[in-house]
Structure formats: structure tokens, C-alpha cells
Design an enzyme around this catalytic site. Structure first.
Site, PDB file in Angstrom:
ATOM      1  N   TYR A 220       2.312 -11.503  -1.719  1.00 55.88           N
ATOM      2  CA  TYR A 220       3.541 -10.757  -1.441  1.00 55.88           C
ATOM      3  C   TYR A 220       4.781 -11.602  -1.766  1.00 55.88           C
ATOM      4  CZ  TYR A 220       6.832  -7.914   1.341  1.00 55.88           C
ATOM      5  OH  TYR A 220       7.893  -7.129   1.754  1.00 55.88           O
TER       6      TYR A 220
ATOM      7  N   ARG B 100       8.664   7.368   3.417  1.00 58.76           N
ATOM      8  CA  ARG B 100       8.824   6.778   4.756  1.00 58.76           C
ATOM      9  C   ARG B 100       9.569   5.445   4.642  1.00 58.76           C
ATOM     10  NH1 ARG B 100       3.964   3.405   4.921  1.00 58.76           N
ATOM     11  NH2 ARG B 100       2.625   4.100   3.216  1.00 58.76           N
TER      12      ARG B 100
END
Ligand code: NAP
Length: 248
Positions: free
Chosen positions: A155, A14
Site C-alpha cells: 500500500y 462509499r
């Protein structure tokens, strides 16, 4: 632009990875892609892509964070496709929270999936690139790796790490005609960003000079440039695909 090449993309069931697979297949590349758990999505994408573009496409369920799994994957892909010409380290996750609340598990999960994965896959594909005396590695970083972001210390650190990794690999392997570049998307419309609250989305869009979120095609087209012969003198670079949100 990539006729007869084989591209290995991590995390392409995806989002951005899927978009890259589509654009690369359209440009003649055979596609080996991985995913973590979306078995059904991956199977239907595999069938759709090969029938649409007439290229060879195989999806592999493989955890990019696992060193041994990456070695096994590269061996399988080489056996199935004969070679690997382009590696795109795209798989990534977020586990956003403020530092006060961030657990060791949230830190480790993000570092392993986003940063260690690039080490795992690059190492696993190295032999074939050296044998071919050619290769293009593309690491999917983020503008957050350049700017930092509150609530994303894990992150942002993983994505900043990818940029240092990219430059080092470019220096190490340049003499062997193996190039390594990074792509830094800004706000791209995928399931990852769909999780954000509407007001946060709006805040992001307001900061973008082009006044829209990016599409997966916007990112895939830059990857296409970096993968093929249009960029044979480009290595060690980070290209921002962010609608002008970050300029450097
Ligand atoms: P996404 O829609 O959440 O898709 C992530 C993909 O990675 C999925 O195919 C997923 O597989 C796979 N994946 C996750 N963990 C994996 C693992 N351990 N091993 C193998 N595959 C794994 O994400 P996206 O928005 O397309 O982001 C793709 C990359 O672009 C990431 O590195 C992300 O950090 C970066 N990026 C995205 C944006 C953005 O705005 N979207 C901005 C900057 C950077 P399953 O389907 O099986 O879970």
C-alpha cells in the site's frame, strides 16, 4: 464553485469518494463516478445525489485497474456528459500483511488498483484535457506513502508511487494548462478504517495533534479547492489532510 463542470471520480460508491461526490455536486458539478461491485449502493447514491442537487449524476461499474476498461469509461463519460473537467483518481484498496507473509497476488492487486489505475485513467482522459486546454487531476495518495508503515509495504509503495506520478504529470502537462496534484489523507473515518481493531484505532488517534479521525468532508473540501479556480497556480503538490499527524 464548480458550476457546469464535469468531474469523474473513481471509487465513489462509499467512503472518501462518496464524500467528494456529495461536496462537488453541492458545488454545482455534474458527477460521473465508478465503483467495483456495490451496484445497489451506487444506484441509490446516483438517484439521491441528482435529486438533492439537480446535477447530472451517473455511476459506472468499471474496474480502475483495467487499462481497456478505463479507455471505455472515458469514452462513455465523454459521450454522456460532453466533456470531463476534473479527474479524481480515488479508488484504492488495502491488502495489509507483514512482508514475510505478503503474497505476489496481494502485492499486484494493490499496485494495480491504487497505482496503475491512475495511469489508466489519466491516459484515458488526456485527449479531452488537451482538447479543452484545461484540466485538473487529483490523485488520492496517503500519508503512509510519505512515512511508510509496517504491514503495508504494498500500500505504501503504491501511494508513494502516486506522488512521483503526480509530480511527473504536473511537469509534463503544465504548459497545456492541465494541473495535477495529490491529496494525502491521514486517518479518515470510512469502511476502510472501520476494519481496524479498536486498539489500533486508538493508537492512530493518539498520534494526531487534532485528536480525532478526519471526516470525508475534510478530504473533499481540499479536493474542491484543487479542482476549481481557487487553485489555478497550484500543481505538482501533495496536500496532507491528516490533522497534523505528518508535517512537512
Ligand atoms: P473505501 O471506503 O474502501 O472505498 C473504496 C472505493 O473504491 C469504493 O467505492 C470501491 O467500490 C472502490 N473500488 C475499489 N476497488 C476498485 C476498482 N478496482 N475499480 C473501481 N473502484 C474500486 O475506501 P476509502 O477509505 O474511501 O479510501 C478512498 C481512497 O482514499 C483510497 O485510495 C485510499 O487508499 C485513500 N485513503 C484512505 C484513508 C482512510 O483513512 N480511509 C487514508 C488515506 C488514504 P465498491 O464499493 O464497489 O467496492
Amino acid at each position: 464553485m464548480l458550476k457546469g463542470k464535469t468531474t469523474l471520480i473513481t471509487g465513489a460508491s462509499r467512503g472518501i469518494g462518496k464524500g467528494i461526490a456529495e461536496v462537488f455536486a453541492k458545488n454545482g458539478s455534474n458527477i460521473a463516478f465508478t465503483y467495483a461491485s456495490s451496484v445497489e449502493k451506487a444506484k441509490s447514491f446516483e438517484a439521491e445525489l441528482s435529486s438533492k442537487y439537480g446535477v447530472k449524476v451517473i455511476g459506472y461499474q468499471s474496474n480502475a485497474a483495467d487499462y481497456n476498461a478505463a479507455q471505455e469509461l472515458a469514452d462513455k463519460v465523454t459521450a454522456d456528459f460532453g466533456t470531463i473537467d476534473v479527474l479524481i483518481n480515488n479508488a484504492g484498496i488495502t491488502r495489509d500483511t507483514l512482508m514475510m507473509r505478503m503474497s505476489e497476488e496481494q502485492w499486484d492487486e494493490v499496485m494495480d488498483t491504487n497505482l496503475k489505475s491512475a495511469f489508466n485513467l489519466t491516459k484515458a482522459c488526456l485527449k479531452i484535457f488537451l482538447k479543452n486546454k484545461a484540466g485538473s487531476i487529483i490523485n488520492m495518495t496517503s500519508i503512509v506513502g510519505l512515512t511508510g508503515n509496517a504491514g503495508q509495504a504494498n500500500y505504501a509503495a503504491s501511494k508513494a508511487g502516486l506522488i512521483g506520478f503526480t509530480k511527473s504529470i504536473a511537469k509534463e502537462l503544465g504548459s497545456r494548462n492541465v494541473r495535477c496534484n495529490a491529496v494525502a489523507p491521514g486517518f479518515i473515518e470510512t469502511e476502510m478504517t472501520a476494519e481496524l481493531k479498536e486498539e489500533v484505532r486508538k493508537q492512530w488517534i493518539d498520534t494526531i495533534p487534532l485528536k480525532r479521525g478526519g471526516t470525508t468532508d475534510d478530504v473533499a473540501n481540499v479536493c474542491l479547492f484543487l479542482a476549481g479556480d481557487m487553485s489555478t497556480y497550484v500543481t505538482g503538490q501533495t496536500i496532507n489532510v491528516c490533522g497534523g499527524m505528518v508535517m512537512q
